[in-house]
Design a protein around this motif. Structure first.
Motif, mmCIF file in Angstrom:
data_model
loop_
_atom_site.group_PDB
_atom_site.id
_atom_site.type_symbol
_atom_site.label_atom_id
_atom_site.label_comp_id
_atom_site.label_asym_id
_atom_site.label_seq_id
_atom_site.Cartn_x
_atom_site.Cartn_y
_atom_site.Cartn_z
ATOM 1 N N GLN A 1 3.559 -3.387 -12.611
ATOM 2 C CA GLN A 1 3.346 -3.626 -11.731
ATOM 3 C C GLN A 1 4.902 -3.642 -10.832
ATOM 4 O O GLN A 1 5.354 -3.890 -9.969
ATOM 5 C CB GLN A 1 2.608 -4.623 -11.270
ATOM 6 N N SER B 1 2.341 3.641 2.606
ATOM 7 C CA SER B 1 3.149 3.171 4.222
ATOM 8 C C SER B 1 4.508 2.831 4.752
ATOM 9 O O SER B 1 4.712 2.431 3.413
ATOM 10 C CB SER B 1 2.630 2.307 4.362
ATOM 11 N N TYR C 1 7.696 -0.221 6.273
ATOM 12 C CA TYR C 1 7.713 -0.983 7.252
ATOM 13 C C TYR C 1 9.151 -1.287 7.897
ATOM 14 O O TYR C 1 10.225 -0.493 7.143
ATOM 15 C CB TYR C 1 6.996 -2.117 6.274
ATOM 16 N N TYR D 1 1.536 4.793 7.703
ATOM 17 C CA TYR D 1 -0.216 4.726 7.390
ATOM 18 C C TYR D 1 -0.337 5.819 6.669
ATOM 19 O O TYR D 1 -0.046 6.984 7.228
ATOM 20 C CB TYR D 1 -0.520 3.496 7.809
ATOM 21 N N TYR E 1 10.828 -0.978 4.323
ATOM 22 C CA TYR E 1 9.781 -1.205 2.931
ATOM 23 C C TYR E 1 8.605 -0.167 3.132
ATOM 24 O O TYR E 1 8.199 -0.224 4.224
ATOM 25 C CB TYR E 1 9.396 -2.256 2.919
ATOM 26 N N TYR F 1 -0.969 1.943 -2.391
ATOM 27 C CA TYR F 1 -1.865 1.345 -3.105
ATOM 28 C C TYR F 1 -2.014 2.183 -4.476
ATOM 29 O O TYR F 1 -1.254 2.839 -4.677
ATOM 30 C CB TYR F 1 -3.348 2.000 -2.605
ATOM 31 N N SER G 1 -6.233 -1.037 -7.883
ATOM 32 C CA SER G 1 -6.816 -1.957 -7.147
ATOM 33 C C SER G 1 -5.678 -2.797 -6.532
ATOM 34 O O SER G 1 -6.244 -3.910 -5.586
ATOM 35 C CB SER G 1 -7.799 -2.507 -6.814
ATOM 36 N N THR G 2 -4.196 -2.697 -6.304
ATOM 37 C CA THR G 2 -3.476 -4.248 -6.293
ATOM 38 C C THR G 2 -2.116 -3.238 -5.183
ATOM 39 O O THR G 2 -2.723 -1.376 -4.587
ATOM 40 C CB THR G 2 -2.457 -4.778 -7.404
ATOM 41 N N TYR G 3 -1.452 -3.260 -5.048
ATOM 42 C CA TYR G 3 -0.235 -2.633 -3.886
ATOM 43 C C TYR G 3 1.150 -3.209 -4.554
ATOM 44 O O TYR G 3 1.243 -4.188 -4.865
ATOM 45 C CB TYR G 3 -0.683 -2.946 -2.175
ATOM 46 N N PHE H 1 5.686 -2.896 -3.257
ATOM 47 C CA PHE H 1 6.431 -2.081 -2.120
ATOM 48 C C PHE H 1 7.105 -2.074 -3.019
ATOM 49 O O PHE H 1 7.608 -1.996 -3.875
ATOM 50 C CB PHE H 1 6.361 -3.777 -1.098
#
Lengths: 117, 110
Positions: B1, B36, B38, B51, B89, B93, B97-99, B101
């Motif tokens: 990750q 996405s 931010y 997004y 930032y 996905y 199934s996590t996210y 940045f």
């Protein structure tokens, strides 16, 4: 309008526990997935965990697996983060955020968790 | 990750256009269109700008636009304004199934 209000932050010693809450209003809470995201002082955003709209699935970043648990009570429009075995490196502002198909579109103002002896 | 890779800083003069890159892998930004962007001003919560790679939420200025090629997504800010000075930032996905940045980019308006 959409409102997310976090609470429960504070100063805690290493190894202790803390539970954060996120009160949601202004939208149908039970229709949205929810995230916890944190930001250590002066650092970038770090994703922590996500829970499906119905609570059926939850996923975590590796560094908190086995220590943190995300949950929700759709009858109370509230999201939770139970944090156990806290470490100094968990010190951060914790944000809750709303999700619809990985569009993270609304954020709370955050609550500060400081882990220190 | 691992975090998605962004330049630490980008700067431009008022009225100019700047582009911020966000490089991932086929397991995250390169493999899905759930990318996405931010914007975060100091002491404030992040705000969603883009997004699904290139869609803008209602209320976000059309000076912000997004795109993707391969494993790299990009955010372009056109007609740079003083209020655009902030941290930016990307997020994506992942196949787990996590996210995740991006590392964040500080935009300075000269």
């Amino acid at each position: 309008q959409v409102q997310l209000v976090e609470s429960g932050g504070g100063v805690v010693q290493p190894g202790r526990s803390l539970r954060l809450s996120c009160a949601a209003s202004g939208f149908t809470f039970s229709a949205y997935g929810m995230h916890w995201v944190r930001q250590a002082p002066g650092k970038g955003l770090e994703w922590v965990a996500v829970i499906w709209y119905d609570g059926s699935n939850e996923y975590y970043t590796d560094s908190v697996k086995g220590r943190f648990t995300i949950s929700r009570d759709n009858s109370k429009n509230t999201l939770y983060l139970q944090m156990n075995s806290l470490r100094v490196e968990d010190t951060a502002v914790y944000y809750c955020a709303r999700d619809l198909r990985w569009k993270v579109d609304s954020w709370g103002q955050g609550t500060l968790v400081a882990v220190s002896s | 990750q691992s975090a998605l890779t962004q330049p630490a800083s980008v700067s431009g003069s008022p009225g100019q256009s700047i582009t911020i890159s966000c490089t991932g892998t086929s397991s995250d930004a390169g493999g899905y269109d759930y990318v996405s962007w931010y914007q975060q001003h100091p002491g404030k919560a992040p705000k969603l700008l883009i997004y699904n790679v290139s869609d803008r939420p209602s209320g976000v200025s059309n000076r912000f636009s997004g795109s993707k090629s391969g494993n790299t997504a990009s955010l372009t800010i056109s007609g740079l304004q003083a209020e655009d000075e902030a941290d930016y930032y990307c997020g994506s996905y992942t196949t787990f199934s996590t996210y995740v940045f991006g590392s964040g980019t500080k935009v300075t308006v000269l």
